[in-house]
Write an enzyme that holds these catalytic residues in place. Structure first.
Site, PDB file in Angstrom:
ATOM      1  N   ARG A  65       3.846  -7.996  -5.066  1.00 21.23           N
ATOM      2  CA  ARG A  65       3.581  -9.161  -4.210  1.00 21.23           C
ATOM      3  C   ARG A  65       3.033  -8.763  -2.830  1.00 21.23           C
ATOM      4  O   ARG A  65       2.019  -9.296  -2.375  1.00 21.23           O
ATOM      5  CB  ARG A  65       4.869  -9.987  -4.014  1.00 21.23           C
ATOM      6  N   THR A  66       3.726  -7.851  -2.157  1.00 19.47           N
ATOM      7  CA  THR A  66       3.378  -7.574  -0.754  1.00 19.47           C
ATOM      8  C   THR A  66       1.997  -6.931  -0.654  1.00 19.47           C
ATOM      9  O   THR A  66       1.154  -7.362   0.132  1.00 19.47           O
ATOM     10  CB  THR A  66       4.448  -6.652  -0.126  1.00 19.47           C
ATOM     11  N   LYS A  93      -0.314  17.652  -1.556  1.00 17.43           N
ATOM     12  CA  LYS A  93      -0.595  19.061  -1.208  1.00 17.43           C
ATOM     13  C   LYS A  93       0.242  19.495  -0.017  1.00 17.43           C
ATOM     14  O   LYS A  93       0.056  20.584   0.522  1.00 17.43           O
ATOM     15  CB  LYS A  93      -2.077  19.229  -0.884  1.00 17.43           C
ATOM     16  N   ARG A 115       4.323   0.543   3.836  1.00 14.75           N
ATOM     17  CA  ARG A 115       5.645   0.476   3.184  1.00 14.75           C
ATOM     18  C   ARG A 115       6.114   1.891   2.937  1.00 14.75           C
ATOM     19  O   ARG A 115       5.330   2.744   2.483  1.00 14.75           O
ATOM     20  CB  ARG A 115       5.553  -0.290   1.865  1.00 14.75           C
ATOM     21  N   HIS A 143      11.870  -6.083   6.442  1.00 13.20           N
ATOM     22  CA  HIS A 143      10.700  -6.525   5.679  1.00 13.20           C
ATOM     23  C   HIS A 143      10.255  -7.834   6.357  1.00 13.20           C
ATOM     24  O   HIS A 143      10.461  -8.925   5.845  1.00 13.20           O
ATOM     25  CB  HIS A 143      11.103  -6.755   4.221  1.00 13.20           C
TER      26      HIS A 143
END
Ligand code: CP
Length: 319
Positions: A65-66, A93, A115, A143
């Site tokens: 969703r986000t 890496k 996020r 959030h």
């Protein structure tokens, strides 16, 4: 006092938590989102507000969703969008988070949406970046855009927050959605109850001004809104309840328990749902559910956030 049609931007570089916003700023975002919701219902869903600007989706954790709604929001504001995928980047890496972000910033991007599984990682990046950073969820901490879209969805139906009782059900300890909802709802004048097993409710949460309950029936009695949180097995480092079956038995919101709330109670869930554990399919898909409305509203709310963080300036604002 603002003139009609004039949309002033947020006076901040980043959006990291709802705690840092006052009621006026939250309501300004919700009002702007309402204008954008009207825009996205038009046949041509685009406005040129962020034309020439680049938004980077920097997700170090999975999202449906986000991430999708931030991409849609940016595209509907005419921004260019780059989706960064951690698993195929030079992070594998050994490049550090800050070096990764500094390199992305060096490509003259305008906004980073991030996020990360670590609480505070987004704050660290925001402190070291000149460009705006939007928190799309950091660990168990915050959030903010989920909190804003939840507030928007409640206000769309209930019109105001004064006198509303909102019950948050479930895993409060691990839920960044719970914390953002609590800060936003209290700022706007709602009463907040939290309920769940004692192992999933930090005692300190009472200091924010919420009521703590351990019996679901008691917590949803007379509620105007029930926001059901996902049981986050991926963040749990121990055994917080005996089994999913036991959890469903004591804390699952089902049609029988729903009768204890107000008849026009709103059922919300940030997704993804564990159907049959924290919510029964009948409740998730029933007439009180606004779960998909939350998702629809997420695009307009994220358009408002991106637009207002850019200063709210454009030749054509949404009014
Ligand atoms: N509500 C929410 O954050 O959903 P995603 O994890 O799918 O983005």
């Amino acid at each position: 006092m603002r003139e009609r049609g004039e949309i002033l931007g947020l006076k901040r570089k980043d959006l990291l938590t709802l705690q840092e916003l006052g009621a006026e700023e939250i309501l300004h975002i919700l009002d702007t989102a309402a204008s954008f919701k009207e825009v996205v219902q038009r046949p041509i869903k685009k406005v040129p507000a962020l034309r020439g600007k680049t938004v980077v989706n920097l997700f170090f954790e999975p999202s449906t969703r986000t991430r999708t709604s931030f991409e849609l929001a940016a595209k509907r504001l005419s921004a260019d969008v780059v989706n960064f995928t951690a698993g195929s980047s030079s992070l594998v890496k050994g490049e550090s988070l800050l070096d990764t972000v500094r390199n992305i910033e060096a490509m003259n991007v305008h906004t980073i949406i991030m996020r990360h599984s670590c609480s505070g990682a987004v704050h660290l990046v925001a402190r070291h970046c000149r460009v705006g950073v939007v928190n799309a969820g950091d660990g168990t901490h915050a959030h903010p855009t989920q909190g804003l879209l939840d507030l928007f969805t409640i206000r769309e139906v209930k019109k105001s927050f004064a006198g509303l009782t909102v019950t948050l059900v479930g895993d409060i300890t691990h839920s960044r959605v719970a914390r953002s909802n609590i800060h936003g709802l209290l700022a706007l004048g709602a009463k907040v109850r939290v309920v769940g097993p004692a192992t999933l409710i930090p005692k300190s949460i009472a200091q924010l001004g919420v009521e703590i309950h351990y019996r679901l029936e008691e917590a949803i009695a007379g509620a105007d809104v029930i926001n059901i949180l996902r049981i986050q097995l991926e963040r749990q480092d121990g055994q917080y309840f005996p089994s999913a079956r036991e959890y469903a038995h004591l804390y699952g919101v089902n049609a029988r328990r729903l009768k204890l709330a107000k008849p026009d109670v709103l059922i919300m869930h940030p997704g993804p749902m564990n159907r049959g554990i924290e919510i029964s399919p009948r409740v998730a898909d029933g007439p009180n559910s606004v779960i998909l409305n939350q998702v629809t509203n997420g695009v307009a709310v994220r358009m408002a956030v991106l637009y207002l963080l850019s200063g709210g300036e454009s030749d054509e604002n949404p009014d």
